[in-house]
Scaffold this motif. Sequence first.
Motif, mmCIF file in Angstrom:
data_model
loop_
_atom_site.group_PDB
_atom_site.id
_atom_site.type_symbol
_atom_site.label_atom_id
_atom_site.label_comp_id
_atom_site.label_asym_id
_atom_site.label_seq_id
_atom_site.Cartn_x
_atom_site.Cartn_y
_atom_site.Cartn_z
ATOM 1 N N LEU A 1 0.828 -1.206 0.000
ATOM 2 C CA LEU A 1 0.000 0.000 0.000
ATOM 3 C C LEU A 1 0.860 1.253 0.000
ATOM 4 C CD1 LEU A 1 -2.817 1.357 0.274
ATOM 5 C CD2 LEU A 1 -2.551 1.134 2.766
ATOM 6 N N SER A 2 1.959 1.205 0.719
ATOM 7 C CA SER A 2 2.823 2.384 0.850
ATOM 8 C C SER A 2 3.410 2.822 -0.485
ATOM 9 C CB SER A 2 3.953 2.095 1.842
ATOM 10 O OG SER A 2 4.909 1.207 1.300
ATOM 11 N N GLN A 3 3.438 1.917 -1.463
ATOM 12 C CA GLN A 3 4.010 2.265 -2.763
ATOM 13 C C GLN A 3 3.060 3.058 -3.650
ATOM 14 O OE1 GLN A 3 7.480 1.353 -3.006
ATOM 15 N NE2 GLN A 3 6.693 1.157 -0.933
ATOM 16 N N ASN A 4 1.814 3.218 -3.230
ATOM 17 C CA ASN A 4 0.830 3.913 -4.048
ATOM 18 C C ASN A 4 0.325 5.211 -3.436
ATOM 19 O OD1 ASN A 4 -0.047 0.670 -4.694
ATOM 20 N ND2 ASN A 4 0.383 2.020 -6.400
ATOM 21 N N LEU A 5 0.812 5.544 -2.237
ATOM 22 C CA LEU A 5 0.331 6.749 -1.559
ATOM 23 C C LEU A 5 1.339 7.880 -1.688
ATOM 24 C CD1 LEU A 5 -1.038 5.230 1.780
ATOM 25 C CD2 LEU A 5 -2.362 5.963 -0.211
#
Length: 411
Positions: free
Chosen positions: A227-231
């Motif tokens: 998830l952290s790669q898309n925020l």
Amino acid sequence: MKGHVTGALRWWDFLTATLQATLDSEASLLKFRTAFATSLGLDAARVTLFGSGRSALHALVAGLALPPDAEVLLPGYTCVVVPNVFLHLGLPVRYVDIAPGNWNPDAEAIAQAITPRTALVVLPHNFGLCMAGVEALRERFPAVVFVEDAAHAWGSRDAHGRMAGTRAQAAFFSFEYSKPLTTGIGGALVLNDLALRARLARRLPVLRVPRRGQVLRQVLTLAWHRLSQNLPGGALRALASLLRWPARVMGAVARTPDTELSGDSAPDYSLGLSPWPAALGLQQARRAEAVWALRRRQVEVYDTLLAGAPGWMLPRHGKGEVLLRYPVRIDDAAQRAAVMRGLLALDIVPGVWFDDVVHPAGSLRYGYEAGACPQGEAAARAVLNLPLGLHADLSPRQQQGLRALAQGRSA
């Protein structure tokens, strides 16, 4: 946010892996083992899956049953989990410095460090950059067991087209969150030498199945990293702040304990790989060529953007190498700090792997004496890595900003 984790993992893989592991858990392990071996051009009989890369190394060394005075040579630029294996097995280690302008030791430096007591040597492929001279070392020192640390190097080929992890008698891989192929936590042991395979046939441990809670924490942590790669950076920091306390209370985050980094405790080396994470690895292993091609293309983009950057030393890499991260050296501390601030402003995570001769800084340096590896120490002070992988393609704005930073201009 362009970061360094889950570089080959898609959201769709979570659903596919869950179905695979639910319908036939044993098949998940077998299929992943076969697909991983195939990606290296090997027969699956050479590969054993483990709960971590450090466990794979531990099983190998324990199975060798080396005498207590046998000496081990390690690279003077490595992760703490590697020397800690020898700490827990009671074997003495010495470090060989990396070569100037390189991230790995030179083969001749390894050769000069070998003594009659040397029984095992760990040969690194740091950042996916293949160490040269592996075969020559094996031929020159047939009584020594050479082990490739291929934790960073899934898919890398040397200048002669030989795959990392297939060149020494043995190799270990890591499938940790930030590796080119990730199962959350996991690893593999590769035994390339027939005599060594026969020697270890009955000495490798019977691995335990991880508890469901452990597996769930691994997958939840993996999902968070994905998830952290898309925020965007601001949203990621806000969400991380919001979730930090409940995640700790619920024990939902899997991480290496501080006591392991300090050497005060040993990990459970007897844990195997669970079917659910193995099924996640299977999805990525089946896309191996596409994963590797993407990273090579991204490296070419960085090469172009950073060409001629004053004060930056770029990695010397071959066409067949698959880099885990794009490592650069910026020896001027003030310039490096300014670049790191600029990268964060561009929503690019500036990695500092490895930030010590025995990474991470502050962990136990088992067997290391300060000053023994001056090149490794200098590299640790100057290193800065740029992200590669499925979620790391830079936007035109980020490319323009990175180029400006490299030229000493405001991003």
